[in-house]
Scaffold this motif. Structure first.
Motif, mmCIF file in Angstrom:
data_model
loop_
_atom_site.group_PDB
_atom_site.id
_atom_site.type_symbol
_atom_site.label_atom_id
_atom_site.label_comp_id
_atom_site.label_asym_id
_atom_site.label_seq_id
_atom_site.Cartn_x
_atom_site.Cartn_y
_atom_site.Cartn_z
ATOM 1 N N GLY A 87 0.825 -1.304 0.025
ATOM 2 C CA GLY A 87 0.195 -0.048 -0.117
ATOM 3 C C GLY A 87 0.905 1.210 0.089
ATOM 4 O O GLY A 87 0.626 2.405 -0.833
ATOM 5 N N ARG A 88 2.075 1.127 0.725
ATOM 6 C CA ARG A 88 2.845 2.574 0.786
ATOM 7 C C ARG A 88 3.433 2.663 -0.755
ATOM 8 O O ARG A 88 3.475 3.851 -0.921
ATOM 9 C CB ARG A 88 4.147 2.244 1.687
ATOM 10 N N GLU A 89 3.754 1.707 -1.320
ATOM 11 C CA GLU A 89 4.266 2.157 -2.550
ATOM 12 C C GLU A 89 3.402 2.263 -3.610
ATOM 13 O O GLU A 89 3.567 3.354 -4.176
ATOM 14 C CB GLU A 89 4.948 0.485 -3.075
ATOM 15 N N ALA A 90 2.064 1.967 -3.622
ATOM 16 C CA ALA A 90 1.203 2.421 -4.172
ATOM 17 C C ALA A 90 0.503 3.672 -4.082
ATOM 18 O O ALA A 90 0.389 4.413 -5.071
ATOM 19 C CB ALA A 90 -0.213 1.351 -4.380
ATOM 20 N N VAL A 91 0.554 4.079 -2.964
ATOM 21 C CA VAL A 91 0.118 5.506 -2.481
ATOM 22 C C VAL A 91 1.293 6.438 -2.989
ATOM 23 O O VAL A 91 0.789 7.623 -3.463
ATOM 24 C CB VAL A 91 -0.220 5.702 -0.992
ATOM 25 N N THR A 92 2.669 5.938 -2.858
ATOM 26 C CA THR A 92 3.680 6.787 -3.033
ATOM 27 C C THR A 92 3.567 7.063 -4.631
ATOM 28 O O THR A 92 4.059 8.302 -5.299
ATOM 29 C CB THR A 92 5.001 6.056 -2.752
ATOM 30 N N ALA A 93 3.552 6.261 -5.344
ATOM 31 C CA ALA A 93 3.574 6.236 -6.923
ATOM 32 C C ALA A 93 2.314 7.195 -7.606
ATOM 33 O O ALA A 93 2.664 7.902 -8.118
ATOM 34 C CB ALA A 93 3.177 4.783 -7.592
ATOM 35 N N LEU A 94 1.270 7.192 -6.723
ATOM 36 C CA LEU A 94 0.155 7.885 -7.138
ATOM 37 C C LEU A 94 0.237 9.299 -6.844
ATOM 38 O O LEU A 94 0.106 10.296 -7.443
ATOM 39 C CB LEU A 94 -1.229 7.509 -6.661
ATOM 40 N N LYS A 95 1.224 9.684 -5.363
ATOM 41 C CA LYS A 95 1.369 11.037 -5.126
ATOM 42 C C LYS A 95 2.538 11.616 -5.948
ATOM 43 O O LYS A 95 2.385 12.902 -6.215
ATOM 44 C CB LYS A 95 1.736 10.700 -3.693
ATOM 45 N N ILE A 96 3.387 10.668 -6.517
ATOM 46 C CA ILE A 96 4.202 11.303 -7.326
ATOM 47 C C ILE A 96 3.969 11.628 -8.726
ATOM 48 O O ILE A 96 4.131 12.882 -9.359
ATOM 49 C CB ILE A 96 5.583 10.183 -7.779
ATOM 50 N N ILE A 97 2.808 10.990 -9.434
ATOM 51 C CA ILE A 97 2.118 11.521 -10.403
ATOM 52 C C ILE A 97 1.338 12.766 -10.200
ATOM 53 O O ILE A 97 1.171 13.640 -11.047
ATOM 54 C CB ILE A 97 1.025 10.302 -10.783
ATOM 55 N N LYS A 98 0.561 12.722 -9.025
ATOM 56 C CA LYS A 98 -0.055 14.082 -8.849
ATOM 57 C C LYS A 98 0.703 15.047 -8.753
ATOM 58 O O LYS A 98 0.566 16.208 -9.232
ATOM 59 C CB LYS A 98 -0.900 13.819 -7.220
ATOM 60 N N ASP A 99 1.780 15.086 -7.970
ATOM 61 C CA ASP A 99 2.831 16.128 -7.792
ATOM 62 C C ASP A 99 3.366 16.491 -9.422
ATOM 63 O O ASP A 99 3.515 17.861 -9.655
ATOM 64 C CB ASP A 99 3.993 15.800 -7.025
ATOM 65 N N ALA A 100 3.637 15.627 -10.167
ATOM 66 C CA ALA A 100 4.189 15.961 -11.286
ATOM 67 C C ALA A 100 3.159 16.776 -12.217
ATOM 68 O O ALA A 100 3.541 17.619 -13.084
ATOM 69 C CB ALA A 100 4.642 14.958 -12.011
ATOM 70 N N ILE A 101 1.981 16.262 -12.279
ATOM 71 C CA ILE A 101 0.917 17.052 -13.023
ATOM 72 C C ILE A 101 0.560 18.096 -12.447
ATOM 73 O O ILE A 101 0.300 19.373 -13.094
ATOM 74 C CB ILE A 101 -0.630 16.096 -13.108
ATOM 75 N N GLU A 102 0.549 18.446 -10.995
ATOM 76 C CA GLU A 102 0.406 19.917 -10.536
ATOM 77 C C GLU A 102 1.559 20.846 -10.595
ATOM 78 O O GLU A 102 1.375 22.093 -10.585
ATOM 79 C CB GLU A 102 -0.008 19.671 -9.011
ATOM 80 N N ASP A 103 2.822 20.248 -10.957
ATOM 81 C CA ASP A 103 4.006 20.795 -11.153
ATOM 82 C C ASP A 103 4.789 20.125 -12.495
ATOM 83 O O ASP A 103 5.709 19.544 -12.078
ATOM 84 C CB ASP A 103 4.798 21.118 -9.897
ATOM 85 N N PRO A 104 4.459 20.568 -13.522
ATOM 86 C CA PRO A 104 5.052 19.918 -14.616
ATOM 87 C C PRO A 104 6.557 19.999 -14.810
ATOM 88 O O PRO A 104 7.025 19.412 -15.454
ATOM 89 C CB PRO A 104 4.269 20.495 -16.106
#
Length: 416
Positions: A392-409
């Motif tokens: 679960g930690r890995e899945a949440v981390t991966a999704l958070k990385i995608i979120k951060d990259a989209i919010e700050d391209p």
């Protein structure tokens, strides 16, 4: 002389297919390499080209039959189509018949019905169902598929246009003595296509085998929308392709998969295979169902290369020209249900992959920013994953990385 038409090699490990539709009728002229039939395999529809030029002969298999590689499915006769004696005779001009009140409309109706039957006989099962459901005359609709053939989207567009025109023109009151139609109780039984059967088996297998779990997050799309609006015209002018959101998410996913390699891995027996490359499966809507072609080595591609690859696959899916190689492999999947209006979903992984990113529609919502309520274009994201190898930690981390990259391209540009 009759020349045999055989089922061609369909691809690695594929030994049989189903006759999807015949593209040529017996007696019609056939050119060398012209498609004469469409075969449905477990993954894609494949067209069978004519091995010789000539005249279409007899069918050796019917639509819906299962045929193996190398099986004879039709014949092509030498020569060219010949007109019958009735057609070759010179016809003398006939005197115009006396006016009649009833025969003329009947003849017109008969001709119209014949044209409908003739036009619908070459349609795929999905298109034929759509034609019947919406009461569309296929001879009046211009096809956008390969060689001008009708697609399901063409029929749906014609039905919508017909409905809109009907609504606009329905100003007169209905006749008082018109009988009211009762509720319909019709049931239609249609055999599942081979592709749909395979999709059903694979998705059920994923549920039965993998330990599926989904984690969610939402993402502020403001920065990506602003960047797209600012550069989309220059991008299209330089690269001859539209700048969409998928390239941003593909590159953001690459950052996440490199930092969390388990999301890009898969189970094989008692081992876990970790990939140092990213082959991205992109879910694309096709007339016969959802297909998932693969964009290979996305980690080394530019935005324009990604957009061009996805646009090319979309076109090939629409006209039914995807190949087996286009569908092979894939280490991670992105599915964009937002284009159909989905607000949120729990996507199912595409075996043997271990994760899939689900994107949804963008809508303005009130969010709290620095203690103030502001309106932002927000999107829900969902990452479904196989809990057997992804924590679960890995899945949440991966999704958070995608979120951060989209919010700050800028993170995508500097690989952060």
């Amino acid at each position: 002389m009759a020349n045999e038409v055989k089922v061609p090699t369909l691809g690695e490990s594929v030994t049989e297919a189903t006759i999807g539709e015949w593209l040529k009728k017996p007696g019609e002229a056939v050119a060398l390499d012209e498609p004469i039939a469409s075969l449905e395999t477990d993954k894609v529809a494949i067209e069978v080209p004519a091995p010789v030029a000539g005249v279409m002969g007899d069918y050796k298999a019917e639509v819906g039959d299962t045929v193996e590689v190398g099986a004879i499915i039709a014949t092509i006769e030498d020569g060219s189509p010949s007109a019958g004696p009735e057609d070759t005779k010179e016809r003398k001009p006939e005197a115009a018949p006396a006016p009649s009140a009833s025969p003329a409309p009947a003849a017109a109706s008969s001709a119209s019905d014949d044209s409908k039957v003739d036009a619908s006989s070459t349609l795929s099962p999905a298109v034929r169902r759509a034609v019947l459901e919406h009461g569309i005359d296929p001879s009046t609709v211009k096809g956008t598929g390969k060689d001008g053939r009708l697609t399901k989207e063409d029929v749906l567009a014609a039905a919508k246009n017909k409905q809109d025109n009907g609504s606009a023109g329905s100003t007169s009151a209905p006749a008082a003595d018109a009988p009211s139609a009762g509720p319909s109780r019709k049931v239609e039984r249609v055999k599942m296509t081979r592709l749909r059967q395979t999709i059903a088996k694979r998705l059920k297998s994923a549920q039965d085998t993998a330990a599926l779990l989904t984690t969610f997050n939402d993402v502020d799309m403001s920065a990506v929308i602003e960047a797209r609006n600012q550069y989309k015209d220059l991008f299209a002018k330089k690269h001859d392709v539209r700048l969409g959101f998928m390239s941003f998410f593909a590159k953001a996913a690459c950052l996440a998969l490199k930092d969390v390699p388990a999301v890009n891995a898969q189970i094989e027996g008692n081992e876990v295979l970790y990939h140092d490359f990213i082959d991205l499966s992109v879910a694309v809507s096709a007339p016969n169902g959802l297909v998932v072609p693969v964009v290979r080595n996305v980690e080394s591609m530019s935005f324009s290369e990604i957009e061009l690859a996805i646009a090319n696959y979309g076109k090939k899916a629409k006209d039914g020209s995807l190949s087996m190689d286009d569908m092979k492999g894939g280490t991670f999947t992105i599915s964009n249900g937002g284009v159909f209006g989905s607000l949120m979903s729990t996507p199912i992984i595409n075996p043997p992959q271990s994760a899939v990113l689900g994107l949804h529609r963008i809508e303005e919502r009130p969010v709290a920013v620095n203690g103030q309520v502001v309106i932002k274009p927000m999107m829900y994201m969902a990452l479904s994953y196989d809990h057997r190898i992804i924590d679960g930690r890995e899945a949440v981390t991966a999704l958070k990385i995608i979120k951060d990259a989209i919010e700050d391209p800028m993170r995508i540009l500097i690989d952060l």
